[in-house]
Design a protein around this motif. Structure first.
Motif, mmCIF file in Angstrom:
data_model
loop_
_atom_site.group_PDB
_atom_site.id
_atom_site.type_symbol
_atom_site.label_atom_id
_atom_site.label_comp_id
_atom_site.label_asym_id
_atom_site.label_seq_id
_atom_site.Cartn_x
_atom_site.Cartn_y
_atom_site.Cartn_z
ATOM 1 N N LEU A 177 -9.414 -3.879 2.172
ATOM 2 C CA LEU A 177 -9.701 -3.207 0.693
ATOM 3 C C LEU A 177 -10.177 -1.855 1.337
ATOM 4 N N ILE A 178 -9.513 -0.739 0.594
ATOM 5 C CA ILE A 178 -9.523 0.759 0.803
ATOM 6 C C ILE A 178 -10.233 1.402 -0.389
ATOM 7 N N THR A 179 -11.493 2.144 0.031
ATOM 8 C CA THR A 179 -12.195 2.694 -1.180
ATOM 9 C C THR A 179 -12.233 4.304 -0.888
ATOM 10 N N ALA A 180 -12.446 5.002 -1.717
ATOM 11 C CA ALA A 180 -12.373 6.316 -1.381
ATOM 12 C C ALA A 180 -13.044 7.176 -2.645
ATOM 13 N N ASP A 181 -13.985 8.086 -2.424
ATOM 14 C CA ASP A 181 -14.466 9.018 -3.471
ATOM 15 C C ASP A 181 -13.316 9.621 -3.993
ATOM 16 N N VAL A 182 -12.349 10.149 -3.356
ATOM 17 C CA VAL A 182 -11.225 11.229 -3.814
ATOM 18 C C VAL A 182 -9.984 10.683 -3.090
ATOM 19 N N ILE A 183 -8.981 10.684 -3.553
ATOM 20 C CA ILE A 183 -7.795 10.696 -3.001
ATOM 21 C C ILE A 183 -6.633 11.472 -3.736
ATOM 22 N N ARG A 184 -5.928 12.147 -2.866
ATOM 23 C CA ARG A 184 -4.924 13.252 -3.361
ATOM 24 C C ARG A 184 -3.797 13.027 -2.587
ATOM 25 N N ARG A 185 -2.573 13.089 -3.315
ATOM 26 C CA ARG A 185 -1.394 13.160 -2.536
ATOM 27 C C ARG A 185 -0.897 14.806 -2.465
ATOM 28 N N VAL A 186 -0.870 15.059 -0.978
ATOM 29 C CA VAL A 186 -0.628 16.595 -0.551
ATOM 30 C C VAL A 186 0.982 16.614 -0.835
ATOM 31 N N ASP A 187 1.774 15.816 -0.321
ATOM 32 C CA ASP A 187 3.044 16.098 -0.387
ATOM 33 C C ASP A 187 3.779 14.624 -0.334
ATOM 34 N N ASP A 188 5.143 14.694 -0.154
ATOM 35 C CA ASP A 188 5.890 13.433 -0.045
ATOM 36 C C ASP A 188 5.386 12.361 1.330
ATOM 37 N N GLU A 189 4.823 12.946 2.092
ATOM 38 C CA GLU A 189 4.360 12.178 3.390
ATOM 39 C C GLU A 189 3.039 12.138 3.523
ATOM 40 N N ARG A 190 1.963 12.914 2.677
ATOM 41 C CA ARG A 190 0.580 12.778 3.168
ATOM 42 C C ARG A 190 -0.255 12.498 2.002
ATOM 43 N N ILE A 191 -1.405 11.545 2.262
ATOM 44 C CA ILE A 191 -2.243 11.400 1.344
ATOM 45 C C ILE A 191 -3.615 11.985 1.979
ATOM 46 N N TYR A 192 -4.419 12.837 1.225
ATOM 47 C CA TYR A 192 -5.769 13.021 1.860
ATOM 48 C C TYR A 192 -6.747 12.148 1.102
ATOM 49 N N ILE A 247 1.113 -1.141 0.022
ATOM 50 C CA ILE A 247 -0.155 -0.045 -0.005
ATOM 51 C C ILE A 247 1.065 1.158 0.147
ATOM 52 N N ALA A 248 1.928 1.350 0.725
ATOM 53 C CA ALA A 248 3.093 2.303 0.722
ATOM 54 C C ALA A 248 3.628 2.555 -0.534
ATOM 55 N N ALA A 249 3.961 1.638 -1.093
ATOM 56 C CA ALA A 249 4.478 1.647 -2.316
ATOM 57 C C ALA A 249 3.600 2.265 -3.450
ATOM 58 N N PHE A 250 2.189 1.562 -3.498
ATOM 59 C CA PHE A 250 1.030 2.168 -4.398
ATOM 60 C C PHE A 250 1.046 3.686 -4.106
ATOM 61 N N MET A 251 0.988 4.020 -2.737
ATOM 62 C CA MET A 251 0.546 5.527 -2.723
ATOM 63 C C MET A 251 1.869 6.312 -3.140
ATOM 64 N N GLN A 252 3.002 5.909 -3.055
ATOM 65 C CA GLN A 252 4.198 6.612 -3.648
ATOM 66 C C GLN A 252 4.016 6.864 -5.150
ATOM 67 N N MET A 253 3.045 6.070 -5.792
ATOM 68 C CA MET A 253 3.193 5.996 -7.254
ATOM 69 C C MET A 253 1.966 7.161 -7.602
ATOM 70 N N VAL A 254 1.147 7.729 -6.526
ATOM 71 C CA VAL A 254 0.204 8.673 -6.726
ATOM 72 C C VAL A 254 0.868 9.951 -6.757
ATOM 73 N N PRO A 255 0.754 10.707 -8.051
ATOM 74 C CA PRO A 255 1.483 11.955 -8.496
ATOM 75 C C PRO A 255 0.953 12.912 -7.567
ATOM 76 N N LEU A 256 1.963 14.041 -7.152
ATOM 77 C CA LEU A 256 1.733 14.957 -6.319
ATOM 78 C C LEU A 256 0.628 15.749 -6.665
ATOM 79 N N MET A 280 2.358 8.401 5.380
ATOM 80 C CA MET A 280 2.983 7.465 4.843
ATOM 81 C C MET A 280 4.147 6.930 5.444
ATOM 82 N N SER A 281 5.124 7.677 6.046
ATOM 83 C CA SER A 281 6.036 7.349 6.783
ATOM 84 C C SER A 281 5.862 6.629 8.065
#
Length: 181
Positions: free
Chosen positions: A74-89, A44-53, A117-118
């Protein structure tokens, strides 16, 4: 007008009730954390790293599997956005954790959340819900450490336990000794 002694009785009963509820919650939290398997998933951490900033991903669905191919989450979300190198919203985030026994499956519902993520910590400052087949608990905010598989809920907390007899350890009398109606 209530007397001073009546006021003390009310405060004593309220404090006793609060102490009992906190004890039940602490025991339930230990029970849930013992029933769950370790959740840290480097996939999951590796997948989240692939989400562009800054990119907004709508309708996200992220499954996770163990070495045998069994679905563990299983993780589902209406919206996922990578805020910076450490955080996903995330908005309208649902995290489902699956166990070999379906009765121990846990579901976490969050209106909005940040995933660090860290540290593997999920935080929500909005009303949150954690549910399992035997209970539902809601609170004003939630912090969940995925590495330790432990969470903390604060604020206005409401909990419903569906089978409290299982927690008390009371065993009903055998059927032949029960009175007939």
């Amino acid at each position: 007008m209530a007397s001073f002694a009546t006021s003390l009785e009310f405060l004593y009963r309220r404090r006793l009730t609060l102490s009992i509820m906190l004890g039940v919650l602490a025991g339930l939290a230990l029970f849930v954390s013992a029933a769950q398997q370790p959740a840290p998933d480097p996939g999951i951490a590796a997948f989240m790293q692939m989400v562009p900033l800054g990119a907004v991903n709508k309708g996200a669905v992220i499954p996770s599997f163990d070495a045998t191919g069994r679905r563990t989450s299983l993780i589902t979300a209406d919206v996922i956005r990578r805020v910076d190198d450490e955080r996903i919203y995330a908005e309208n985030l649902v995290v489902q954790m699956f166990n070999p026994e379906a009765k121990n499956d846990v579901r976490i519902d969050l209106k909005t959340a940040f995933y660090h993520m860290s540290g593997g910590v999920l935080r929500s400052a909005d009303r949150s819900r954690v549910s399992r087949s035997d209970f539902i608990i809601e609170g004003d905010s939630l912090i969940f450490d995925t590495a330790k598989n432990q969470g903390r809920m604060t604020g206005n907390i409401h909990m419903v336990i569906f089978d409290s007899d299982a927690l008390s350890g009371d065993v009903p009398p055998p059927s032949e000794s029960r009175p007939t109606q």
